[in-house]
Design a protein around this motif. Structure first.
Motif, PDB file in Angstrom:
ATOM      1  N   GLN A 150       0.811  -1.217   0.000  1.00 28.43           N
ATOM      2  CA  GLN A 150       0.000   0.000   0.000  1.00 28.43           C
ATOM      3  C   GLN A 150       0.844   1.266   0.000  1.00 28.43           C
ATOM      4  O   GLN A 150       0.342   2.359  -0.223  1.00 28.43           O
ATOM      5  CB  GLN A 150      -0.892   0.021   1.250  1.00 28.43           C
ATOM      6  N   PHE A 151       2.151   1.122   0.246  1.00 29.54           N
ATOM      7  CA  PHE A 151       3.032   2.258   0.492  1.00 29.54           C
ATOM      8  C   PHE A 151       3.295   3.072  -0.771  1.00 29.54           C
ATOM      9  O   PHE A 151       3.559   2.526  -1.837  1.00 29.54           O
ATOM     10  CB  PHE A 151       4.359   1.727   1.049  1.00 29.54           C
ATOM     11  N   ALA A 152       3.226   4.400  -0.629  1.00 31.45           N
ATOM     12  CA  ALA A 152       3.542   5.291  -1.748  1.00 31.45           C
ATOM     13  C   ALA A 152       4.645   6.278  -1.400  1.00 31.45           C
ATOM     14  O   ALA A 152       5.506   6.574  -2.225  1.00 31.45           O
ATOM     15  CB  ALA A 152       2.298   6.059  -2.185  1.00 31.45           C
ATOM     16  N   THR A 153       4.633   6.812  -0.169  1.00 29.28           N
ATOM     17  CA  THR A 153       5.633   7.784   0.243  1.00 29.28           C
ATOM     18  C   THR A 153       5.649   7.836   1.770  1.00 29.28           C
ATOM     19  O   THR A 153       4.939   7.072   2.432  1.00 29.28           O
ATOM     20  CB  THR A 153       5.341   9.166  -0.371  1.00 29.28           C
ATOM     21  N   PHE A 154       6.455   8.711   2.307  1.00 26.75           N
ATOM     22  CA  PHE A 154       6.503   8.864   3.757  1.00 26.75           C
ATOM     23  C   PHE A 154       6.796  10.318   4.095  1.00 26.75           C
ATOM     24  O   PHE A 154       7.332  11.077   3.270  1.00 26.75           O
ATOM     25  CB  PHE A 154       7.556   7.941   4.378  1.00 26.75           C
ATOM     26  N   LEU A 155       6.439  10.711   5.308  1.00 23.82           N
ATOM     27  CA  LEU A 155       6.633  12.081   5.778  1.00 23.82           C
ATOM     28  C   LEU A 155       7.189  12.049   7.190  1.00 23.82           C
ATOM     29  O   LEU A 155       6.911  11.116   7.950  1.00 23.82           O
ATOM     30  CB  LEU A 155       5.306  12.846   5.782  1.00 23.82           C
ATOM     31  N   SER A 156       7.933  13.080   7.552  1.00 22.48           N
ATOM     32  CA  SER A 156       8.234  13.261   8.967  1.00 22.48           C
ATOM     33  C   SER A 156       6.915  13.513   9.687  1.00 22.48           C
ATOM     34  O   SER A 156       5.896  13.858   9.069  1.00 22.48           O
ATOM     35  CB  SER A 156       9.178  14.437   9.177  1.00 22.48           C
ATOM     36  N   LEU A 165      -3.361  19.044   7.560  1.00 25.90           N
ATOM     37  CA  LEU A 165      -4.006  20.354   7.653  1.00 25.90           C
ATOM     38  C   LEU A 165      -4.157  21.035   6.297  1.00 25.90           C
ATOM     39  O   LEU A 165      -5.113  21.782   6.084  1.00 25.90           O
ATOM     40  CB  LEU A 165      -3.193  21.265   8.577  1.00 25.90           C
ATOM     41  N   SER A 166      -3.216  20.777   5.380  1.00 24.25           N
ATOM     42  CA  SER A 166      -3.181  21.526   4.117  1.00 24.25           C
ATOM     43  C   SER A 166      -3.459  20.686   2.882  1.00 24.25           C
ATOM     44  O   SER A 166      -3.820  21.227   1.829  1.00 24.25           O
ATOM     45  CB  SER A 166      -1.804  22.180   3.941  1.00 24.25           C
ATOM     46  N   GLY A 167      -3.230  19.371   2.984  1.00 26.54           N
ATOM     47  CA  GLY A 167      -3.351  18.511   1.815  1.00 26.54           C
ATOM     48  C   GLY A 167      -2.106  18.486   0.944  1.00 26.54           C
ATOM     49  O   GLY A 167      -2.098  17.858  -0.116  1.00 26.54           O
ATOM     50  N   VAL A 168      -1.023  19.150   1.390  1.00 19.90           N
ATOM     51  CA  VAL A 168       0.199  19.252   0.589  1.00 19.90           C
ATOM     52  C   VAL A 168       1.251  18.267   1.117  1.00 19.90           C
ATOM     53  O   VAL A 168       1.662  18.352   2.274  1.00 19.90           O
ATOM     54  CB  VAL A 168       0.772  20.682   0.626  1.00 19.90           C
ATOM     55  N   LEU A 169       1.690  17.342   0.255  1.00 18.33           N
ATOM     56  CA  LEU A 169       2.774  16.419   0.602  1.00 18.33           C
ATOM     57  C   LEU A 169       4.103  17.142   0.435  1.00 18.33           C
ATOM     58  O   LEU A 169       4.394  17.703  -0.632  1.00 18.33           O
ATOM     59  CB  LEU A 169       2.737  15.192  -0.308  1.00 18.33           C
ATOM     60  N   HIS A 170       4.926  17.126   1.465  1.00 20.94           N
ATOM     61  CA  HIS A 170       6.214  17.816   1.409  1.00 20.94           C
ATOM     62  C   HIS A 170       7.112  17.279   2.509  1.00 20.94           C
ATOM     63  O   HIS A 170       6.639  16.632   3.447  1.00 20.94           O
ATOM     64  CB  HIS A 170       6.033  19.324   1.586  1.00 20.94           C
ATOM     65  N   TYR A 171       8.410  17.574   2.415  1.00 23.15           N
ATOM     66  CA  TYR A 171       9.362  17.163   3.455  1.00 23.15           C
ATOM     67  C   TYR A 171      10.305  18.336   3.715  1.00 23.15           C
ATOM     68  O   TYR A 171      11.026  18.788   2.823  1.00 23.15           O
ATOM     69  CB  TYR A 171      10.181  15.950   2.996  1.00 23.15           C
ATOM     70  N   GLU A 172      10.302  18.818   4.938  1.00 24.80           N
ATOM     71  CA  GLU A 172      11.120  19.975   5.305  1.00 24.80           C
ATOM     72  C   GLU A 172      12.581  19.538   5.459  1.00 24.80           C
ATOM     73  O   GLU A 172      12.874  18.421   5.869  1.00 24.80           O
ATOM     74  CB  GLU A 172      10.562  20.575   6.603  1.00 24.80           C
ATOM     75  N   HIS A 173      13.526  20.429   5.135  1.00 31.53           N
ATOM     76  CA  HIS A 173      14.941  20.053   5.035  1.00 31.53           C
ATOM     77  C   HIS A 173      15.536  19.527   6.335  1.00 31.53           C
ATOM     78  O   HIS A 173      16.285  18.540   6.307  1.00 31.53           O
ATOM     79  CB  HIS A 173      15.760  21.253   4.542  1.00 31.53           C
ATOM     80  N   SER A 174      15.265  20.171   7.475  1.00 33.13           N
ATOM     81  CA  SER A 174      15.877  19.674   8.716  1.00 33.13           C
ATOM     82  C   SER A 174      15.367  18.279   9.056  1.00 33.13           C
ATOM     83  O   SER A 174      16.109  17.435   9.561  1.00 33.13           O
ATOM     84  CB  SER A 174      15.628  20.645   9.882  1.00 33.13           C
TER      85      SER A 174
END
Length: 277
Positions: A150-156, A165-174
């Protein structure tokens, strides 16, 4: 009646979930907190996970509680910070599959796949162990085929909060720097590190800078939180790094961040590594 403008800061630590309401000048108006509920995963000798549904309900509950203590406020924006190395796996339909805290060591059995640990250290500035996110993903891949399917991506965890909260997939640099998949000197994901851990680079989300405005809160979440639907979602980051930034350090300053662990950080103008790793 005077309405005070404020921000909501959601913090997922190693042991606690906290929500704070703060003024635009940084004064803390209220804080609500509860313990983070990690559970044992018996598929591995040393693994923990948390229910993303339970954590999200906890965040909503704590946010409403914190806001109830300061009724004369208008929330302009929300942001999040969280423990380093912890992640949430995201499914092919955008669903939250499972949360893996920083203290999850499901990847320990596969540490031997790293043939040249010095190479990984030079790219990441961190000696590779199962603490880091990449080996958590490897552990899922090698022992939980149904979940991996089922896996597509991952987030911190903090980026996951902002995604909810926003619906936006992203990964912050730190946060990305704590995954073992990020070249710290180049400030970018590393194809070489993906090769080491046998992770397809296509699963890596786009990178974002802390302070980036993702957009307004999703209406259904604004209603759940009982806040202004125009409130903006702002990218936060890893808890240790944001704690350092809050001290406004200068080059050559040393900052000690005391939490579940106690990182000691020296600010430098260039990327350096330790000869003893």
């Amino acid at each position: 009646m005077t309405i005070q403008e404020a921000y909501v800061v959601i913090d997922i630590g190693t042991g606690n979930v906290r929500v704070a309401v703060a003024t635009t000048s940084g004064e803390i108006l209220s804080i609500a907190r509860e313990n983070l509920n990690n559970q044992k995963d018996y598929n591995y000798p040393e693994a923990l996970f948390f229910s993303t549904d339970d954590l999200w309900e906890q965040i909503i509950r704590l946010t409403r509680k914190a806001l109830a203590e300061v009724p004369k406020t208008r929330i302009l924006a929300l942001t999040a910070t969280s423990q380093r190395e912890g992640i949430v796996l995201i499914g092919k339909n955008g669903e939250s599959l499972i949360g893996l805290p920083n203290i999850d060591h499901r990847g320990r059995e596969w540490e031997g796949m790293i043939s040249d640990k010095s190479e990984v250290y030079q790219l990441t500035g961190r000696y590779p162990t199962s603490l880091f996110s990449a080996l958590k993903i490897v552990g899922v891949k090698n022992r939980l085929p149904d979940l991996w399917g089922q896996f597509a991506t991952f987030l911190s965890i903090s980026d996951w909060v902002e995604y909810k909260l926003s619906g936006v997939l992203h990964y912050e640099h730190s946060q990305a720097s704590e995954t073992m998949l990020y070249d710290v000197e180049k400030h970018d994901w590393s194809d070489r590190l993906c090769e080491v851990f046998e992770i397809d680079p296509s699963v890596l989300p786009k990178l974002t800078l802390s302070g980036t405005v993702l957009g307004p809160i999703i209406p259904i979440e604004a209603a759940a939180f009982n806040i202004d639907p125009d409130a903006q979602i702002i990218v936060g980051g890893a808890d240790t790094q944001l704690a350092i930034i809050s001290t406004q350090p200068l080059e050559n300053d040393i900052v000690i961040v005391s939490g579940t662990t106690t990182p000691i950080i020296k600010i430098t103008s260039e990327y350096i590594t330790d000869d003893q790793e």
